[in-house]
Write a protein that holds these residues in place. Structure first.
Motif, PDB file in Angstrom:
ATOM      1  N   LYS A   1       0.820  -1.209   0.000  1.00  0.00           N
ATOM      2  CA  LYS A   1       0.000   0.000   0.000  1.00  0.00           C
ATOM      3  C   LYS A   1       0.857   1.263   0.000  1.00  0.00           C
TER       4      LYS A   1
ATOM      5  N   TYR B   1       0.195   3.918  -2.827  1.00  0.00           N
ATOM      6  CA  TYR B   1      -0.347   5.232  -2.461  1.00  0.00           C
ATOM      7  C   TYR B   1       0.621   6.348  -2.849  1.00  0.00           C
TER       8      TYR B   1
ATOM      9  N   PRO C   1      -5.960   8.268   2.849  1.00  0.00           N
ATOM     10  CA  PRO C   1      -6.796   7.259   2.192  1.00  0.00           C
ATOM     11  C   PRO C   1      -8.266   7.336   2.598  1.00  0.00           C
TER      12      PRO C   1
ATOM     13  N   ILE D   1      -9.896   7.688  -0.911  1.00  0.00           N
ATOM     14  CA  ILE D   1     -10.377   6.412  -1.463  1.00  0.00           C
ATOM     15  C   ILE D   1     -11.889   6.348  -1.268  1.00  0.00           C
TER      16      ILE D   1
ATOM     17  N   ALA E   1     -13.354   0.285  -1.538  1.00  0.00           N
ATOM     18  CA  ALA E   1     -12.258  -0.687  -1.626  1.00  0.00           C
ATOM     19  C   ALA E   1     -12.799  -2.088  -1.847  1.00  0.00           C
TER      20      ALA E   1
ATOM     21  N   LEU F   1      -4.597  -1.076   4.888  1.00  0.00           N
ATOM     22  CA  LEU F   1      -4.772  -0.110   3.799  1.00  0.00           C
ATOM     23  C   LEU F   1      -4.986   1.311   4.321  1.00  0.00           C
TER      24      LEU F   1
ATOM     25  N   CYS G   1     -14.177  -2.760  -9.222  1.00  0.00           N
ATOM     26  CA  CYS G   1     -13.711  -1.368  -9.252  1.00  0.00           C
ATOM     27  C   CYS G   1     -13.999  -0.746 -10.613  1.00  0.00           C
TER      28      CYS G   1
ATOM     29  N   THR H   1     -12.242   7.187  -7.126  1.00  0.00           N
ATOM     30  CA  THR H   1     -10.995   6.494  -6.820  1.00  0.00           C
ATOM     31  C   THR H   1     -11.267   5.273  -5.945  1.00  0.00           C
TER      32      THR H   1
ATOM     33  N   VAL I   1      -9.533   1.316  -4.353  1.00  0.00           N
ATOM     34  CA  VAL I   1      -8.346   0.504  -4.138  1.00  0.00           C
ATOM     35  C   VAL I   1      -8.748  -0.967  -4.185  1.00  0.00           C
TER      36      VAL I   1
ATOM     37  N   GLN J   1      -7.135  -4.825  -3.430  1.00  0.00           N
ATOM     38  CA  GLN J   1      -6.029  -5.430  -2.677  1.00  0.00           C
ATOM     39  C   GLN J   1      -6.181  -6.947  -2.714  1.00  0.00           C
TER      40      GLN J   1
ATOM     41  N   VAL K   1      -1.523  -4.326  -4.181  1.00  0.00           N
ATOM     42  CA  VAL K   1      -2.461  -3.217  -4.004  1.00  0.00           C
ATOM     43  C   VAL K   1      -2.464  -2.397  -5.296  1.00  0.00           C
TER      44      VAL K   1
ATOM     45  N   VAL L   1      -4.343   1.176  -6.968  1.00  0.00           N
ATOM     46  CA  VAL L   1      -5.254   2.331  -6.873  1.00  0.00           C
ATOM     47  C   VAL L   1      -5.761   2.609  -8.278  1.00  0.00           C
TER      48      VAL L   1
END
Ligand SMILES: [Zn+2]
Lengths: 383, 156
Positions: free
Chosen positions: A257, A261, A269, A273, A276, A293, A342, A360, A362, A364, A376, A378
């Motif tokens: 992460k 990041y 975050p 973010i 997630a 995270l 995502c 945005t 994330v 993982q 991870v 983004v």
């Protein structure tokens, strides 16, 4: 340069797929992904990557069994011995070299064909120090879970809430195999595997295939009106020695992460973010990953999850897709299920479960016990 | 044309295959020294990286943090602390165990490592994180130079 996802293709996720071979599933997902991206695999795609593990596949040198169904015969092909997200990161790096401007990445699960999954997992243990006991390989998860609960003062009920949330989220995901309205008691009262871990704390296996098409910044702008940009990427492996690890936390996610990041310019975050998709192989694992995270204060993941902070309408929605618990555990391919969610959310194509105004996300991943390896990414719909 | 239904889909749709995978695993320089010392002396050996201030158990001939070669062997106590534990109710084929087994990660004293091993000589209900335990070795004639030369760890 930023690499973009310009196409996604996937099969239905099912608990078994007795009618199709893994090659036919890959073919279906690949055709859909190439159609979505508007590319011809024989002309436009420079390189093909699959993420697979031989023992899950039942083939030695599994790499040799992937080119034909992907449209990749007589072309550059390689297999990454890792999860789908590592495959995706490898694809992004191949594009960054400038050698290729379009790369296809694939991962799948045909878990229903594996008759002895426990044996394969035990075979992943150190033969000299960790294979001496006639115990289910999830003993490692039992050890991790107890230590995590001890260090963070997380309750058994808070771990169970992860299962309740993710299976509930899956109700609005037509691709999910295990949607359900269950209660914390259902989880607590299920059969014990390795205390405090019960059968319901473990996600159930499923079959499914994902193909994702990546393109360079320049090419992505030509190919797609909704490219999803891979803004930050990180991956990390902890020591393989269980005896040298920290049992209560996931340092691999923390370090992956940090890298992702930094690359994406994420400094806060919790603010930056919007949602997630994290690995939830086991209930407690989602809580560890949320904390690693930086989506909550250290040691608070369980309490906040119980309060609803990671629900679909919470501060940072986590596993709106349903994750491994709701969609199904797709082994190395669950990481691409996370990426798919995502992409759909960031393209505003997530239907009933759409999160409003998300820019945005994330994603993982983790490879399951006894590994200490994860990635991870983004992702954003803004360049 | 036949209307006979195939009741077992595996008959036409699947071929069963085994991967017969038999290996021998080399304990290596560090493993051999560790296990022969357990077998012959009922003692635990570790290696130490003075630079990183890390004592490795299981021992290794290299430091995973600075990549240095390690030849600084030290004897460490057979006592330690339970860092975490679990009682396992299924065997490694996924079948119920008639007698559940309690495993723990024991942080061995004076080291930064430890061993995953069985806990004996007590009831699982009595176990707590932080509990002090010591290794109980098999009698010398039964020791073969393996992790099972330690029967289990018991509370002290
Ligand atoms: Zn060192």
């Amino acid at each position: 340069m930023t690499v973009a996802i310009v196409g996604v293709g996937y099969t239905d996720v099912r608990s078994t797929t007795p009618d199709v071979s893994f090659k036919e599933s890959m073919f279906e997902a690949a055709v859909k992904a190439y159609e979505d991206a508007g590319v011809n695999p024989r002309k436009d795609i420079g390189s093909f990557i699959t993420a697979a593990e031989d023992y899950y596949e039942g083939y030695s040198i599994f790499d040799e069994f992937v080119p034909d169904q992907l449209g990749a015969v007589l072309r550059p092909v390689c297999t990454v011995g890792g999860d789908g997200l590592l495959g995706l990161i490898t694809g992004a790096m191949q594009i960054e070299t400038g050698v290729f401007d379009v790369v296809a990445v694939e991962a799948h699960s045909k878990a229903s064909d594996i008759l002895t999954l426990e044996n394969i997992m035990t075979f992943a243990f150190d033969p000299v120090y960790n294979r001496a006991f006639d115990a289910h390989p999830f003993f490692v998860a039992g050890l991790e879970m107890r230590r995590f609960m001890h260090e963070t003062k997380t309750s058994r009920e808070q771990c169970a809430e992860v299962v309740v949330k993710n299976r509930r989220n899956a109700i609005d995901n037509p691709a999910a195999v295990y949607p359900a309205k269950i209660t914390v008691d259902d989880v607590l009262n299920s059969e014990v595997i390795a205390e405090p871990l019960t059968r319901s704390d473990v996600s159930q296996m499923a079959d499914g295939t994902y193909v994702i098409v990546l393109a360079s910044e320049k090419k992505a702008k030509k190919l797609s009106d909704k490219p999803i940009w891979m803004k930050g990427l990180g991956w990390c492996s902890d020591t393989p020695w269980l005896e040298s690890r920290e049992w209560g936390s996931t340092v691999y996610t923390h370090l992956a992460k940090e890298r992702a990041y930094k690359m994406a310019g994420i400094t806060n975050p919790r603010k930056q973010i919007d949602f997630a998709e994290v690995d939830d192989w086991f209930s407690y694992k989602e809580l560890q990953h949320i904390a690693a995270l930086g989506l909550c204060e250290k040691r608070k993941a369980g309490k906040l999850l119980q309060k609803g902070s990671f629900n679909r309408d919470g501060q940072t929605p986590v596993n709106v897709s349903g994750g491994r618990f709701g969609v199904g555990n797709l082994l190395e391919a669950s990481a691409l299920q996370s990426v798919l969610e995502c992409v759909l959310q960031l393209r505003s194509e997530a239907g009933k479960r759409q999160i409003k105004d998300a820019t945005t996300a994330v994603a993982q991943s983790w490879r399951g016990v006894p590994t200490g390896t994860g990635c991870v990414a983004v992702l954003s719909n803004e360049l | 044309m036949s209307f006979e239904k195939i009741r077992d889909p595996r008959r036409v749709r699947h071929w069963k295959g085994d991967m017969e995978c038999d290996y021998i695993y080399t304990a290596g320089i560090a493993g051999e020294k560790f296990f022969t010392t357990i077998r012959d002396k009922a003692k635990l050996l570790a290696t130490r990286c003075a630079k990183c201030k890390i004592t490795y158990l299981p021992p290794r001939i290299y430091c995973e943090r600075c990549q240095a070669s390690l030849d600084n062997w030290i004897e460490v106590p057979k006592t330690g602390t339970i860092e975490t534990f679990t009682t396992v109710h299924m065997d490694n084929n996924g079948a119920p165990l008639s007698k559940p087994i309690t495993l723990a990660f024991i942080r061995i004293d004076e080291t930064d490592g430890g061993l995953i091993h069985e806990i004996g000589g007590t009831k699982p209900e009595a176990l707590k994180i932080g509990m002090r335990v010591e290794a109980v070795f098999q009698s010398k004639s039964k020791r073969t130079g393996a992790l099972t030369d330690i029967k289990y760890f018991k509370p002290v």
